[in-house]
Scaffold this active site. Structure first.
Site, PDB file in Angstrom:
ATOM      1  N   ASP A  26       0.837  -1.208   0.000  1.00 57.99           N
ATOM      2  CA  ASP A  26       0.000   0.000   0.000  1.00 57.99           C
ATOM      3  C   ASP A  26       0.872   1.258   0.000  1.00 57.99           C
ATOM      4  OD1 ASP A  26      -2.158  -1.669   0.357  1.00 57.99           O
ATOM      5  OD2 ASP A  26      -2.138  -1.434   2.551  1.00 57.99           O
TER       6      ASP A  26
HETATM    7  N1  URA Z   1      -1.312  -5.951   3.926  1.00 57.84           N
HETATM    8  C1  URA Z   1      -1.722  -4.674   3.989  1.00 57.84           C
HETATM    9  O1  URA Z   1      -2.697  -4.377   4.662  1.00 57.84           O
HETATM   10  N2  URA Z   1      -1.025  -3.739   3.310  1.00 57.84           N
HETATM   11  C2  URA Z   1       0.079  -4.011   2.580  1.00 57.84           C
HETATM   12  O2  URA Z   1       0.668  -3.104   1.984  1.00 57.84           O
HETATM   13  C3  URA Z   1       0.492  -5.345   2.519  1.00 57.84           C
HETATM   14  C4  URA Z   1      -0.227  -6.297   3.202  1.00 57.84           C
END
Ligand code: URA
Length: 257
Positions: free
Chosen positions: A110
């Protein structure tokens, strides 16, 4: 992997360049439904592919001739895991300007998650590493306001019901439990807790959703391991390095290559 529109070529041309068949014969193979891209059959002409795409003819991988490159990036927060962003935000590719070839992120972190991200132009390896059947383990360090209760931990370990179904069992360990705010005497709930969670699925925002579902919204998230790769505090945020031969071999073995 993410797609890059500018550097894409017609499927039949790529098949011909790889020595699979003449361009005309390659067109025939496509029309006969014998060619797939990233696991999806492409039975019509006009499809374009990039170096990151994984092509099969009659279920057998097509070997492309370009040199393969593999990098581990310590992705900082506020950078998008994409080749380009319509909103103009910085991308992981912007951080890798000195890399001599186009590489593509394997999976996603993310915008507000940091940590280990593999980038490569090896489409076959990437395709396999992202496929759930290979079950690549990913370990995340998770900061929440604790202390996290035993039942929440059990729930995270056994599987949490999310809107897209139950999560698979996960490994969850406490790392640190400390003070979040100065005035904590009155309330035990003002404590910062750091946990490590290892999952082998790759659903969208999975770790954040798992913790939110058991009542502990994530304050900060970092991926500390992707398969056999860990940045082990050696890369500052935004820095990257080429993988060693042994690391590449380990990933290829894990992916059954
Ligand atoms: N899980 C999440 O919530 N965000 C990420 O970036 C990777 C795994």
């Amino acid at each position: 992997m993410a797609q890059d529109k500018e550097n894409r070529e017609r499927l039949q041309k790529v098949l011909a360049q790889a020595g699979v068949a003449s361009r005309r014969h390659a067109e025939q193979l496509i029309l006969e439904g014998r060619v797939s891209v990233n696991g999806v059959k492409i039975p019509a002409l006009g499809h374009k592919v990039g170096t990151e795409d994984y092509i099969e003819v009659d279920g057998k991988p097509v070997q492309r001739s370009e040199k393969l490159h593999y990098y581990l990036l310590n992705k900082p927060v506020s950078v998008i895991t994409s080749v380009n962003d319509p909103q103009g935000r910085p991308t992981v590719i912007d951080l890798m300007k000195e890399v001599p070839v186009r590489v593509y992120p394997v999976g996603r972190l993310d915008y507000d998650t940091s940590g280990a991200l593999l980038l490569t132009n090896d489409g076959e390896l990437a395709h396999r590493l992202m496929h759930p059947s290979y079950g690549v383990e990913k370990t995340y360090r998770v900061w929440v306001q604790g202390p996290v209760g035993i039942s929440a931990l059990d729930n995270l370990r056994q599987g949490v019901l999310l809107e897209d179904g139950n999560t698979a069992p996960a490994i969850v360990e406490r790392v640190v439990c400390g003070v979040l705010k100065k005035s904590t005497e009155k309330s035990k709930s003002d404590r910062l807790e750091i946990l490590e969670v290892t999952i082998h699925e790759g659903r969208n925002r999975q770790v954040r959703r798992m913790f939110a579902a058991v009542g502990y919204p994530v304050l900060k998230l970092e991926r500390v391991r992707f398969g056999s790769l860990s940045q082990g505090n050696t890369l500052r945020p935004g820095a990257y390095r080429a993988l060693t031969k042994e690391e590449i071999q380990e990933l290829r073995t894990k992916a059954g290559l």
